[in-house]
Design an enzyme around this catalytic site. Structure first.
Site, short mmCIF file in Angstrom:
data_model
loop_
_atom_site.label_atom_id
_atom_site.label_comp_id
_atom_site.label_asym_id
_atom_site.label_seq_id
_atom_site.Cartn_x
_atom_site.Cartn_y
_atom_site.Cartn_z
N TYR A 25 0.42 -1.45 0.31
CA TYR A 25 -0.05 0.40 0.01
C TYR A 25 0.68 1.23 -0.11
O TYR A 25 0.80 2.16 -0.63
CB TYR A 25 -0.68 0.04 1.17
CG TYR A 25 -2.38 -0.85 1.07
CD1 TYR A 25 -2.31 -2.24 0.80
CD2 TYR A 25 -3.54 0.11 1.27
CE1 TYR A 25 -3.50 -3.06 0.55
CE2 TYR A 25 -4.24 -0.51 0.95
CZ TYR A 25 -3.86 -1.96 0.82
OH TYR A 25 -5.79 -2.60 0.51
N LYS B 293 3.39 -15.28 2.40
CA LYS B 293 3.99 -16.30 0.88
C LYS B 293 5.59 -16.21 1.44
O LYS B 293 5.94 -16.31 0.06
CB LYS B 293 3.00 -15.44 0.18
CG LYS B 293 2.00 -15.39 -0.30
CD LYS B 293 1.42 -16.70 -0.86
CE LYS B 293 1.53 -17.46 -1.96
NZ LYS B 293 1.25 -18.90 -2.29
N ASP C 161 -1.85 -18.22 1.30
CA ASP C 161 -3.76 -19.00 0.29
C ASP C 161 -3.87 -19.78 0.83
O ASP C 161 -5.48 -20.21 0.67
CB ASP C 161 -2.51 -19.22 -1.50
CG ASP C 161 -1.74 -20.10 -1.50
OD1 ASP C 161 -1.14 -19.84 -0.33
OD2 ASP C 161 -1.25 -20.57 -2.27
N ASP D 164 -6.48 -6.95 4.02
CA ASP D 164 -7.20 -6.56 3.36
C ASP D 164 -7.93 -7.31 2.58
O ASP D 164 -9.41 -7.59 2.74
CB ASP D 164 -6.91 -5.83 1.82
CG ASP D 164 -7.75 -4.99 1.69
OD1 ASP D 164 -8.40 -4.37 2.25
OD2 ASP D 164 -8.31 -4.74 0.00
N ASP E 176 -12.22 -9.30 3.79
CA ASP E 176 -13.42 -9.02 3.44
C ASP E 176 -13.94 -10.82 3.24
O ASP E 176 -15.18 -11.07 3.80
CB ASP E 176 -13.18 -8.70 1.88
CG ASP E 176 -13.83 -7.04 1.56
OD1 ASP E 176 -13.37 -6.31 2.32
OD2 ASP E 176 -13.93 -7.27 1.09
C1 IPM Z 1 -10.45 -1.79 3.64
C2 IPM Z 1 -10.65 -1.31 2.25
C3 IPM Z 1 -9.75 0.55 2.00
C4 IPM Z 1 -8.11 -0.89 1.58
C5 IPM Z 1 -9.63 0.97 0.29
C6 IPM Z 1 -11.15 1.22 1.05
C7 IPM Z 1 -8.64 1.76 0.49
O1 IPM Z 1 -10.69 -1.65 1.88
O2 IPM Z 1 -10.15 -0.41 4.73
O3 IPM Z 1 -10.62 -2.77 4.15
O4 IPM Z 1 -7.88 -1.31 0.82
O5 IPM Z 1 -7.63 -0.81 2.47
MG MG Z 2 -10.89 -4.28 1.83
#
Ligand code: IPM
Ligand code: MG
Length: 360
Positions: free
Chosen positions: A139, A189, A221, A245, A249
């Site tokens: 990032y 990884k 993975d 990240d 999700d």
């Molecule tokens: C998160 C989001 C952010 C990230 C985006 C909005 C930049 O996906 O906080 O998980 O990738 O960190």
């Molecule tokens: Mg995210």
């Protein structure tokens, strides 16, 4: 008593809607709140030309804690070379305040085992934390960018980690594990990436200092696969920025919906209350497809505010009060659209918050 000075940065999409609800819950607790609000993200770009105006950053720096909604606006995704982007607000805050540790707790409420696309027997009783490094890795590594002209365009991202960045995150991981189920999984990884091998080496040094914690390495993975196969296996999953990240999700679906997952981003700086200054945000993002309709699930934001009470103000009893009220509202059958199963009582953003407030 010192007031709770909170910077409220609602941002874009459903951010303002859910932020307002979290503030209502805090107000219902009768705390001595001192709220300051500023625009960030796409909204700030339109009026001030930058995603994170200097005044908003200063407000965040002066606050004891930050409540953050979401940023992102589809119109800014069209130009791959755009130098001003809504996401710079959240990335800039993380970096400027050195909020290196991102805690994303994933807990499956009993009432919601049916809301997950996974089988109830898999998701029942899940209680884990994804501990994501937040201020380094791909990032922020340089060089980064798109270069050249068609047909010879190329793009570069750089995954960069120093030993100190890895160590402080892993120490947080071992400490969190020690206070919970005493299990730490480090996802990397190392079979492909040099940064992964550094993470593994530093973790192996640290584990000597935490003999009471059951430590394991796992390829990221494989971790993605085990999260769906046997999520109860995990307690703390510590990992670098990009993997965290993605895994968080994925893990959100164990809890039924992205609309359920809160997060805390913490640094080492203490606030006026003697606790860590932190930024608290739902992980779901701006969700422009449902913005302004009053249907967004406010629970991730409300649970983020509970995390704020715990981590930045040491108000454990108040935090639990909010979490129990959320659980009770779910037990009583209240569901926003994202977590509604057949026959559920579907309510909007405001009504869901009312149901929580009534159960505080
Ligand atoms: C998160 C989001 C952010 C990230 C985006 C909005 C930049 O996906 O906080 O998980 O990738 O960190
Ligand atoms: Mg995210």
């Amino acid at each position: 008593m010192t007031s709770l000075r909170i910077a409220v940065l609602p941002g874009d999409g459903i951010g303002p809607e859910v932020c307002a609800e979290a503030v209502r819950v805090l107000q219902a607790l009768n705390l001595d709140l001192e709220l300051h609000t500023a625009d960030v993200g796409g909204r700030a770009i339109k009026t001030q030309g930058t995603a994170l105006p200097e005044s908003a950053l200063r407000m965040a720096q002066d606050a004891d804690a930050i409540l953050f909604g979401a940023v992102g606006t589809p119109e800014f995704d069209k130009d791959p070379k755009a130098s001003v982007r809504p996401e710079q607000a959240i990335l800039g805050l993380r970096k400027a305040l050195d909020l290196f540790a991102n805690l994303r707790p994933v807990r499956t409420f009993d009432a919601l085992t049916d809301a997950s696309p996974l089988k109830p027997e898999i998701v029942r009783g899940v209680d884990l934390i994804i501990l994501r490094e937040l201020t380094a890795g791909a990032y922020f590594g340089k060089p980064q960018g798109q270069f050249g002209a068609p047909p010879e365009r190329y793009a570069v991202d750089t995954t960069h980690y120093t030993e100190a960045e890895v160590r402080r995150l892993l120490i947080m991981g071992f400490e969190l594990a020690r206070a919970r189920k005493k299990k730490l999984t480090q996802a990397d990884k190392a079979n492909v990436m040099a940064t992964g091998r550094l993470w593994r080496a530093v973790a192996h040094e640290l584990r000597e200092e935490y003999p009471d914690v059951d430590y394991e390495d796992m390829y990221a993975d494989a971790c993605a696969m085990h999260l769906l196969r046997a999520p109860r296996h995990f307690d703390i999953i510590a990992t670098e920025n990009l993997f965290g990240d993605i895994l968080s999700d994925e893990a959100a679906m164990l809890a039924g919906s992205m609309g359920m997952l809160p997060s805390a981003s913490l640094g080492d700086t203490l606030n006026r209350h003697g606790y860590r200054r932190g930024l608290y945000e739902p992980i779901h993002g701006a969700a422009h497809d449902i913005a302004g309709q009053g249907v967004a699930n406010p629970l991730a934001m409300i649970l983020s505010a509970a995390m704020m009470l715990r981590w930045s103000f040491g108000m454990h009893a108040q935090a639990e009060r909010v979490e129990r009220a959320v659980e009770q509202a779910l037990n009583d059958g209240y569901r926003c659209r994202d977590i509604a199963t057949h026959g559920a009582r579907v309510v909007g953003t405001r009504e869901m918050t009312d149901a929580v407030i009534a159960r505080l």
